[in-house]
Design an enzyme around this catalytic site. Structure first.
Site, PDB file in Angstrom:
ATOM      1  CG  LEU A 168     138.165  52.187  79.585  1.00 33.01           C
ATOM      2  CD1 LEU A 168     136.721  52.753  79.174  1.00 33.01           C
ATOM      3  CD2 LEU A 168     137.855  50.468  79.789  1.00 33.01           C
ATOM      4  CG  ASP A 169     141.556  48.348  74.580  1.00 33.20           C
ATOM      5  OD1 ASP A 169     140.382  48.718  73.807  1.00 33.20           O
ATOM      6  OD2 ASP A 169     141.756  47.169  75.014  1.00 33.20           O
ATOM      7  CE  LYS A 170     141.985  54.304  67.295  1.00 33.02           C
ATOM      8  NZ  LYS A 170     142.999  54.669  66.245  1.00 33.02           N
ATOM      9  CB  SER A 175     137.813  49.154  75.821  1.00 30.06           C
ATOM     10  OG  SER A 175     138.307  47.768  75.797  1.00 30.06           O
ATOM     11  NE  ARG A 179     139.819  44.989  73.832  1.00 30.16           N
ATOM     12  CZ  ARG A 179     138.535  45.149  73.069  1.00 30.16           C
ATOM     13  NH1 ARG A 179     138.439  43.994  72.296  1.00 30.16           N
ATOM     14  NH2 ARG A 179     137.949  46.064  72.877  1.00 30.16           N
TER      15      ARG A 179
END
Length: 186
Positions: A50-52, A54, A137
């Site tokens: 999960l990106d920073k 999210s 995104r």
């Protein structure tokens, strides 16, 4: 003498915003490993990313076979997200679900439905199988939408439920059985 194998560990974290999904990154600031430190003596790894910015469900395990099966594209594992968006809301679900190319790269179709709308923002449920880098995104941007919040609430048979942000818990026997036993994941 038989060699004892490493004890298999399975836990789920409700990842808060601001943490990087990395084992160790000196440039990242905070990593998800800080949130699960002390969970067990075995070394565990996040399954997927999960990106920073999210948040939501992130599975950890030391069971490499299960992790590989959950991540391999041929298993078509559902990843369910709740995405709060603003922008071109009219027809957003159709635009996102019909998308087959993302910045020149082919993608599998997403399932999209609107959960709610309040004024100029809507909450969409987006189900994907691939999980390409920042896929949701990038899809939203291509569809004329700005992502205000992106939260994974389910992966395969595992649901986030009401686990508080930044907290983790071990999987129940039933959750583990469901995770390993359905849809060809062993």
């Amino acid at each position: 003498e038989p060699v004892q194998g490493e004890k298999k560990v399975y836990l789920v974290l409700n990842k808060p915003k601001g943490y990087v999904t990395s084992l160790d990154d000196p440039h990242a600031g905070k990593t998800v490993m800080e949130l699960v430190s002390g969970a067990c003596t075995e070394r565990i790894y996040p399954v997927g990313r999960l990106d920073k910015n999210s948040l939501g469900l992130l599975l950890f395990t030391n069971d490499g076979a299960l992790a590989q099966q959950l991540l391999h594209p041929r298993h078509q594992v559902d990843k369910v997200y709740q995405v709060t968006v603003s922008g071109a809301l009219e027809g957003a679900e159709e635009r996102l679900s019909r998308m087959r190319m993302l910045e020149g790269e082919p993608i599998q179709p997403a399932q999209v439905r609107r959960l709610s709308q309040k004024g100029e923002t809507a909450v969409l449920e987006v189900i994907i199988h691939q999980g390409k880098n920042r896929q949701i995104r990038r899809m939203c941007r291509q569809a004329g939408l700005s992502v205000l919040r992106l939260r994974r609430v389910q992966e395969h048979t595992l649901h986030l439920g009401n686990l508080p942000s930044g907290k983790w818990r071990y999987l129940t026997d039933g959750e583990l059985q469901d995770l390993k036993g359905s849809d060809g994941v062993e």
